[in-house]
Enzyme design. Structure first.
Site, PDB file in Angstrom:
ATOM      1  N   THR A 125       0.149   4.275   1.047  1.00  0.00           N
ATOM      2  CA  THR A 125      -0.198   5.619   2.647  1.00  0.00           C
ATOM      3  C   THR A 125       0.327   4.592   3.462  1.00  0.00           C
ATOM      4  OG1 THR A 125      -1.550   6.934   1.480  1.00  0.00           O
ATOM      5  CG2 THR A 125      -1.918   7.134   3.427  1.00  0.00           C
ATOM      6  N   ASP A 142       0.680  -1.278  -0.331  1.00  0.00           N
ATOM      7  CA  ASP A 142      -0.311   0.079  -0.110  1.00  0.00           C
ATOM      8  C   ASP A 142       1.167   0.803  -0.010  1.00  0.00           C
ATOM      9  OD1 ASP A 142      -2.684   1.341   0.560  1.00  0.00           O
ATOM     10  OD2 ASP A 142      -2.420   1.586   2.573  1.00  0.00           O
TER      11      ASP A 142
END
Length: 802
Positions: A308, A306
């Site tokens: 973030t 991912d």
């Protein structure tokens, strides 16, 4: 501790809590399932191998030969080392578990009022009021007493894919988690009464099961068992009933044959390697919820990361607000939206930090942020309906404003659209038609260690796929800045067909606007192509993918639900810790393979030697030839294991090892150990036959024949160690040399020769034994090179530097 005003459910008083504790109405389900100290002691003392060695030890003691019972020390050593290492691992894990523990917000009496405070799950009692927000895991069964657009994902329990809206009176189950909205629930079932709580208990279980490495070792042990039974029966019969050597000598020969067949240290060394791995990773603030994850991550060939919180830091700041409508009160709206979000995500926290003076507006409807819709909003009556979210979702992606947002996002910035809606945010058709008011530009800092981590994975031929809910262009820009080049794709264009999805995933590197269900589908698609997939994430939108990936890695600062389902939790939130986990897994796998080669080789030559001597004994029984006494007494096989297996195996099992993990553990170990074991067994038997003088031989001649066989065995076994230790470094060469010199000392020092019942004083017999041993060593060397050619593996004598 934060006071919560205007509660519909105030929580329990101190007296009410004390009463429930006294009545046993507590959540006594342990947060971590690990063995107690007494269980660890029992598990390491009362083992099958210790039982076998213990019986043989008592048999030897019955003969009065104390020195031949030296192998009994293995029982103590195996138990003590196993207990110490597991206690160290347990201590490390338990400390880390406390740090990484999910702590629900529970309303309790606080002075003259009531307040919500974080408590450990085991401190929750019946009727406690527990607050909920996005990403929170539900720790006990209960009933909702407050809800504001509360949605709960129960897919881990029921398989239901869609989030379920929850309002006052609705039940919630432990093990589920909140995906949107906020609220509170009353605990109706605590402790072991809550059946669903077992899921959360299992999610954090410390276990050694479902490990390819351990499954492989179990297969090897099964193979050994099949060999042990017939060989053991044969040697027991021939040594006791055909040799006519007397009870004491026959019993010692029988035990001398049986002891080396038992792979007494193989399981121990595996457990030690795993336990030391846990301790080492613990020092790096890495919590291993499931131990096989250490080896599993070493086998990973695709990492889905991912953006973030993984590649970029969690914290953001408002870099710029571009007004699209000069007359709109953008600053007031942003301040009010941030103030009305009870559980703001990183974006809203940045807005709240930038706009701290909200106007006094009353909210008439609230729509919380959802990963699936990519927007949130609040209606303020006469002040309008306001939404904030992804520009390309709230607007036509081809509109001028959406295209401008994409241009800004191409620089690696996150862009949110603030807009006015023509519908209340709780309307079924919301957000309706959105009029753009402002573009909120958020700046994310790339983790300083992200580039090095991605470079490491690239050097190890591990593919990295960046999967994010952010704008695809923005995600691609961040990936490009980190040197992760490849095609970028908007997940809204991904095919639903699993086969086509797998093809796209092979071609593209970066994906934006990915929904939580798509993350899960992408993991499944990669697995369908025989990839071993690791998923990293920290948000509630990552939970499903983390659960279904081969290895789930969560950040310590992430949502409680993501930490609960992950096998590995990086408590220090450092993506750069992953290479250390990979390296630890490789160390465990590579070193246990080396150790297994040593132990299995010993078992093969021991069984083969026992069968050869046993068949010789049967021929003596039925053909009238000289009976064959087993060449070794228990003390001989004990000292033979000291420097060819025991001490070297312990050192090798803990040594650094960065070789890539490869499939086919059992096949490789068996392929390497079987030929070496056969060579040593045949050579030792031949050496014994050349030195054996039949039944007319006296004790001196028999000792000399046994010594000759032992010399041959040790020369060949030391060479097996020399092969297993490759590729060489200085300390590996030193290990082999010191092991060989230790036996030279044992055979030359008069005290040790007498103590260990050795007699190498017959020059001819000793010379023949050395010659046969050297021939066996040469055969083992040739086999090693031939195996490399046949298996297509490059053989190297020395480790490459750099």
């Amino acid at each position: 501790m934060t006071t919560v005003p205007g509660l519909a459910a105030r929580g329990l008083t101190d007296a009410e809590v004390a009463q429930r504790v006294a009545e046993g109405k507590t959540n006594d389900v342990p947060t971590r399932v690990s063995r107690s100290v007494s269980e660890i002691v029992r598990a390491n003392v009362f083992t099958r191998i210790n039982a076998i060695l213990g019986v043989l030890f008592l048999i030897v003691l019955s003969t009065g030969s104390i020195i031949n019972g030296a192998f009994g020390l293995l029982i103590i050593a195996n138990s003590v080392i196993g207990i110490i290492q597991e206690l160290r691992a347990k201590n490390t894990l338990d400390k880390l578990a406390i740090v990484g523990q999910t702590k629900p917000m529970v309303r309790r009496q606080s002075g003259d009022g009531f307040a919500a405070r974080p408590l450990a799950p085991h401190e929750v009692v019946l009727d406690d009021i527990i607050e909920l927000g996005p990403g929170d895991q539900i720790v006990v069964d209960g009933e909702v007493v407050e809800g504001a657009n509360l949605e709960v994902d129960e897919s881990l329990l029921t398989g239901e894919a869609d989030p379920i809206p929850k309002g006052p009176g609705d039940p919630v189950m432990s093990g589920s988690f909140v995906v949107a909205g906020s609220g509170a629930y009353r605990a109706t079932k605590v402790g072991r009464e809550a059946y669903a709580a077992r899921l959360a208990e299992e999610a954090s279980k410390f276990t050694l099961v479902n490990s390819e490495l351990r499954n492989g070792i179990n297969k090897i042990l099964q193979f050994i068992t099949y060999l042990l039974i017939p060989a053991g029966i044969l040697i027991i019969y021939t040594q006791l009933f055909t040799t006519e050597a007397g009870f004491k000598r026959s019993v010692l020969a029988m035990v001398g044959a049986l002891v080396p067949m038992v792979p007494e240290g193989l399981v121990l060394m595996t457990s030690i390697a795993f336990a030391v791995g846990v301790v080492r990773l613990g020092r790096r603030q890495c919590l291993v919820n499931e131990l096989p994850a250490i080896e599993g991550l070493a086998r990973v060939d695709v990492v889905c990361a991912d953006k973030t919180g993984t590649l970029t830091e969690n914290g953001m700041r408002v870099a710029e607000v571009r007004l699209l409508d000069e007359n709109a009160p953008a600053a007031d709206v942003l301040a009010r939206l941030a103030a009305d979000d009870p559980r703001p995500n990183a974006s809203m926290q940045a807005v709240a930090e930038a706009y701290k003076l909200p106007p006094d507006w009353a909210a008439t409807a609230i729509a919380p942020f959802k990963s699936a819709t990519k927007w949130s909003g609040v209606s303020y009556g006469e002040h309008g309906n306001w939404v904030i979210g992804a520009p390309d979702v709230l607007l036509d992606p081809h509109s001028a404003t959406a295209e401008e947002a994409e241009r800004i996002g191409a620089k690696g910035l996150r862009v949110l659209l603030l807009g006015r809606s023509d519908l209340p945010v709780d309307h079924a058709d919301a957000p309706g038609t959105v009029t753009p008011v402002a573009l909120v530009v958020l700046e994310q800092r790339i983790r300083p260690d992200a580039r090095d981590t991605l470079d490491y994975f690239a050097s190890q031929h591990v593919a990295v796929k960046v999967i994010s809910g952010d704008n695809a262009v923005s995600v691609g820009a961040v990936a490009d800045a980190l040197g992760l080049h490849g095609e970028t794709m908007d997940a809204r264009e991904l095919p639903e067909d699993p086969q086509r999805l797998a093809e796209v995933l092979e071609q593209c590197t970066t994906f934006g606007r990915v929904r939580p269900d798509q993350k899960r589908a992408m993991v499944h698609a990669l697995q369908s192509r025989q990839h071993t997939v690791a998923m990293t994430g920290d948000g509630v939108n990552d939970v499903l993918a983390l659960k279904d990936a081969d290895i789930g890695v969560a950040m310590g600062s992430g949502a409680p639900a993501s930490r609960a389902v992950a096998q590995i939790v990086l408590l220090d939130n450092k993506f750069a810790t992953l290479p250390h986990v990979v390296a630890e897994g490789r160390r465990v796998i590579g070193n246990i393979e080396r150790v297994s080669n040593l132990f299995l080789t010993k078992t093969v030559y021991s069984v083969l030697l026992a069968i050869a001597v046993g068949l010789g004994g049967l021929s003596a029984r039925f053909l009238g030839t000289d009976p064959l006494l087993f060449p070794f007494q228990p003390i001989h096989v004990t000292i033979a294991a000291w420097f060819t297996i025991g001490i070297p195996a312990f050192i090798l099992s803990l040594a650094p090892n960065n070789e890539r993990a490869k499939p086919g553990f059992v096949r490789r170990v068996m392929t390497a150990a079987l030929p070496s074991g056969v060579v040593i067994g045949v050579a030792t038997f031949c050496s014994y036959l050349l030195a054996y003088q039949g039944r007319q031989a006296g004790p001196t001649e028999q000792t000399q024949a046994s010594t000759a066989a032992l010399i041959t065995l040790l020369v060949a076994a030391i060479w097996v160690l020399a092969v297993v230790a490759r590729p060489y470094e200085w300390w590996r060469v030193a290990l082999v040399v010191i092991s060989g010199l230790a036996y030279v000392a044992i055979f030359t020092v008069p005290f040790t020769r007498e103590l260990f019942l050795l007699d190498p004083t017959n020059p001819r017999t000793t010379a023949v034994a050395l010659a046969v041993g050297l021939v066996a060593a040469g055969a083992i060397e040739v086999i090693w090179w031939v195996q490399g050619r046949v298996l297509g593996e490059r053989r190297r004598l020395w480790r490459q530097v750099g």
